[in-house]
Design an enzyme around this catalytic site. Structure first.
Site, PDB file in Angstrom:
ATOM      1  N   ARG A  47     -24.642  51.648  19.515  1.00 34.79           N
ATOM      2  CA  ARG A  47     -25.707  50.810  20.066  1.00 34.79           C
ATOM      3  C   ARG A  47     -26.449  51.626  21.109  1.00 34.79           C
ATOM      4  O   ARG A  47     -26.038  52.724  21.468  1.00 34.79           O
ATOM      5  CB  ARG A  47     -25.203  49.462  20.603  1.00 34.79           C
ATOM      6  CG  ARG A  47     -23.842  49.378  21.174  1.00 34.79           C
ATOM      7  CD  ARG A  47     -23.620  49.844  22.583  1.00 34.79           C
ATOM      8  NE  ARG A  47     -24.715  49.620  23.467  1.00 34.79           N
ATOM      9  CZ  ARG A  47     -25.039  50.405  24.466  1.00 34.79           C
ATOM     10  NH1 ARG A  47     -24.348  51.514  24.705  1.00 34.79           N
ATOM     11  NH2 ARG A  47     -26.032  50.159  25.257  1.00 34.79           N
ATOM     12  N   ALA A  49     -30.801  52.238  22.025  1.00 35.23           N
ATOM     13  CA  ALA A  49     -31.926  52.581  21.148  1.00 35.23           C
ATOM     14  C   ALA A  49     -31.889  54.019  20.614  1.00 35.23           C
ATOM     15  O   ALA A  49     -31.988  54.238  19.390  1.00 35.23           O
ATOM     16  CB  ALA A  49     -33.233  52.295  21.889  1.00 35.23           C
ATOM     17  N   ARG A  90     -31.236  46.573  12.777  1.00 33.09           N
ATOM     18  CA  ARG A  90     -31.580  45.954  14.067  1.00 33.09           C
ATOM     19  C   ARG A  90     -33.088  46.096  14.259  1.00 33.09           C
ATOM     20  O   ARG A  90     -33.625  47.206  14.131  1.00 33.09           O
ATOM     21  CB  ARG A  90     -30.815  46.615  15.235  1.00 33.09           C
ATOM     22  CG  ARG A  90     -29.312  46.362  15.189  1.00 33.09           C
ATOM     23  CD  ARG A  90     -28.631  46.728  16.493  1.00 33.09           C
ATOM     24  NE  ARG A  90     -28.816  45.715  17.518  1.00 33.09           N
ATOM     25  CZ  ARG A  90     -28.422  45.870  18.781  1.00 33.09           C
ATOM     26  NH1 ARG A  90     -27.847  46.988  19.162  1.00 33.09           N
ATOM     27  NH2 ARG A  90     -28.609  44.910  19.663  1.00 33.09           N
ATOM     28  N   GLN A 197     -21.997  45.244  28.022  1.00 32.14           N
ATOM     29  CA  GLN A 197     -22.183  46.703  27.989  1.00 32.14           C
ATOM     30  C   GLN A 197     -22.033  47.311  29.384  1.00 32.14           C
ATOM     31  O   GLN A 197     -21.582  48.447  29.525  1.00 32.14           O
ATOM     32  CB  GLN A 197     -23.573  47.054  27.424  1.00 32.14           C
ATOM     33  CG  GLN A 197     -23.764  46.780  25.952  1.00 32.14           C
ATOM     34  CD  GLN A 197     -24.351  45.410  25.698  1.00 32.14           C
ATOM     35  OE1 GLN A 197     -24.128  44.477  26.474  1.00 32.14           O
ATOM     36  NE2 GLN A 197     -25.090  45.268  24.621  1.00 32.14           N
ATOM     37  N   ASP A 238     -35.947  49.270  24.756  1.00 30.28           N
ATOM     38  CA  ASP A 238     -35.831  49.336  23.299  1.00 30.28           C
ATOM     39  C   ASP A 238     -37.188  49.455  22.618  1.00 30.28           C
ATOM     40  O   ASP A 238     -37.292  49.929  21.486  1.00 30.28           O
ATOM     41  CB  ASP A 238     -35.080  48.121  22.770  1.00 30.28           C
ATOM     42  CG  ASP A 238     -33.598  48.262  23.094  1.00 30.28           C
ATOM     43  OD1 ASP A 238     -33.223  48.035  24.260  1.00 30.28           O
ATOM     44  OD2 ASP A 238     -32.832  48.650  22.193  1.00 30.28           O
TER      45      ASP A 238
HETATM   46  O1  MRU Z   1     -27.853  45.767  22.291  1.00 30.83           O
HETATM   47  P1  MRU Z   1     -27.764  47.166  22.809  1.00 30.83           P
HETATM   48  O2  MRU Z   1     -26.483  47.463  23.528  1.00 30.83           O
HETATM   49  O3  MRU Z   1     -28.097  48.178  21.743  1.00 30.83           O
HETATM   50  O4  MRU Z   1     -28.934  47.251  23.902  1.00 30.83           O
HETATM   51  C1  MRU Z   1     -29.128  48.449  24.591  1.00 30.83           C
HETATM   52  C2  MRU Z   1     -30.202  48.355  25.615  1.00 30.83           C
HETATM   53  O5  MRU Z   1     -30.828  47.340  25.798  1.00 30.83           O
HETATM   54  C3  MRU Z   1     -30.530  49.627  26.341  1.00 30.83           C
HETATM   55  O6  MRU Z   1     -30.993  49.337  27.630  1.00 30.83           O
HETATM   56  C4  MRU Z   1     -31.629  50.375  25.567  1.00 30.83           C
HETATM   57  O7  MRU Z   1     -31.326  50.469  24.225  1.00 30.83           O
HETATM   58  C5  MRU Z   1     -31.844  51.747  26.123  1.00 30.83           C
HETATM   59  S1  MRU Z   1     -30.454  52.819  25.844  1.00 30.83           S
HETATM   60  C6  MRU Z   1     -30.892  54.337  26.448  1.00 30.83           C
END
Ligand code: MRU
Length: 357
Positions: A47, A49, A90, A197, A238
């Site tokens: 997970r 981005a 996603r 997270q 994202d």
């Molecule tokens: O649902 P996730 O854990 O994939 O969401 C991740 C985020 O929202 C992060 O802040 C974003 O992807 C940036 S990661 C460098």
């Protein structure tokens, strides 16, 4: 720090660190089928981005290797099909689409040289995406340094570190750079409901990096700003629309509102690959809705009474007016973002910049 990599490619296999089990179990899963990679992305084995972008690119490498196509034309058709499967895993993070498009374009460019050349080109492009991501993250960290005081209490949301990227991290990379440069940083870590997270991953990374940090529940952020004081908030993203509206993990918007109320600068760390100039505002960003069980259950145990309704938007959009600056590898964008983002994206895509990437 010798960080565990979220993504590795070795001997025809994609190896993902299963982030669902961290920090208590370190388990890797090897992938040889792009359909399984799509499931891994959807179920958040990987997970963040940039990390899902790189995983999607390697998914195409697996699809190319598994394809029995004997012509460039047939291989392109197989890749297009795999791309659609991976892209659908996603919807919010534009990096997934961006990385897949890069690989598909590179394959098409190699088609004149035959299907074997295409397979090699697909692998080379996936590896380039992975390598570039690390360089981009380090540059974002360096570019942000004028914004980080020598002594700073920093509020961070979700996880944006090594785990969310191919290494080093974006927003967490900024915190890491500040620490490496000898600045005294103290991080308030939002736990980041519902997938935690922050609690599970960001604390784990910060602990290994020996960066002082304190875990808080998401609802404590405004209280901490008012009672303890925070010098800045920094988050990842994202998808950033052309006007600077930014989609990031659910809870980011409300953090930005609290920051504005307390006069705390609110920064977004954004590789230019996360900037989507095709969308004029954040209203056009698709927000992923995830299973209600992520909200109603904790560690598999139901919390509310059975049969209640739960909504689980995985991301929100912070309006650009609440964002003090957007930090990219090509420089820092300030409002009005419609001009500054277009300029930085243009800079990042010039041939000289791509050589340096
Ligand atoms: O649902 P996730 O854990 O994939 O969401 C991740 C985020 O929202 C992060 O802040 C974003 O992807 C940036 S990661 C460098």
């Amino acid at each position: 720090m010798n960080s565990l990599k979220s993504i590795a490619w070795s001997e025809g296999r994609l190896r993902l660190l299963d982030q669902r089990l961290l920090p208590h179990e370190v388990v890797f899963i090897d992938y040889v089928d792009h359909n399984d990679v799509a499931v891994g992305i959807r179920e958040m084995v990987v997970r963040g981005a940039p990390a899902i972008g790189a995983a999607g690119a390697y998914g195409l490498v697996l699809a190319a290797a598994a394809s029995t196509a004997g012509t460039a034309h047939d291989l392109q058709a197989d890749l297009d099909h795999a791309a659609a499967v991976l892209r659908a895993a996603r919807p919010t993070a534009v990096n997934l689409t961006w990385a897949i498009e890069r690989v598909i374009t590179r394959a098409a460019q190699a088609a004149a040289s035959g299907h074997q050349a295409m397979r090699a080109a697909v692998l080379a492009e996936a590896q380039a995406i992975q390598d570039e991501d690390v360089r981009v993250n380090r540059q974002i960290g360096l570019n942000a340094m004028p914004l980080v005081p020598d002594s700073a209490r920093i509020l961070h949301h979700c996880n944006t570190g090594s785990l969310a990227t191919c290494d080093y991290g974006t927003a967490l990379g900024i915190i890491r750079t500040a620490h490496e440069q000898g600045k005294r940083v103290q991080v308030y870590v939002d736990e980041t409901r519902p997938r935690l997270q922050g609690a599970r991953l960001t604390t784990w990374e910060l602990q290994q990096l020996q960066i002082p940090h304190t875990l808080i529940v998401d609802g404590a952020a405004a209280h901490i700003m008012r009672t303890q004081g925070v010098e800045l908030c920094v988050v990842g993203c994202d998808r950033v629309a052309a006007n600077g509206d930014t989609a990031n993990k659910i809870g980011t918007y409300h953090l930005a509102l609290a920051a504005a109320a307390h006069g705390v600068p609110f920064y977004v760390a954004a590789p230019t690959s996360t900037i989507d100039l095709s969308l004029s505002t954040g209203d056009n960003i698709e927000i992923e809705e995830r299973p209600a069980e992520e909200v109603t259950h904790i560690d598999g145990r139901p919390i509310p009474p059975e049969g209640i309704m739960a909504a689980n938007p995985a991301f929100d959009v912070t309006p650009a007016s609440y964002i003090t600056a957007i930090i990219t590898e090509a420089g820092i964008a300030y409002p009005p973002y419609i001009d500054s983002l277009a300029k930085l994206v243009g800079l990042a895509r010039t041939p000289a910049a791509s050589k340096a990437r």
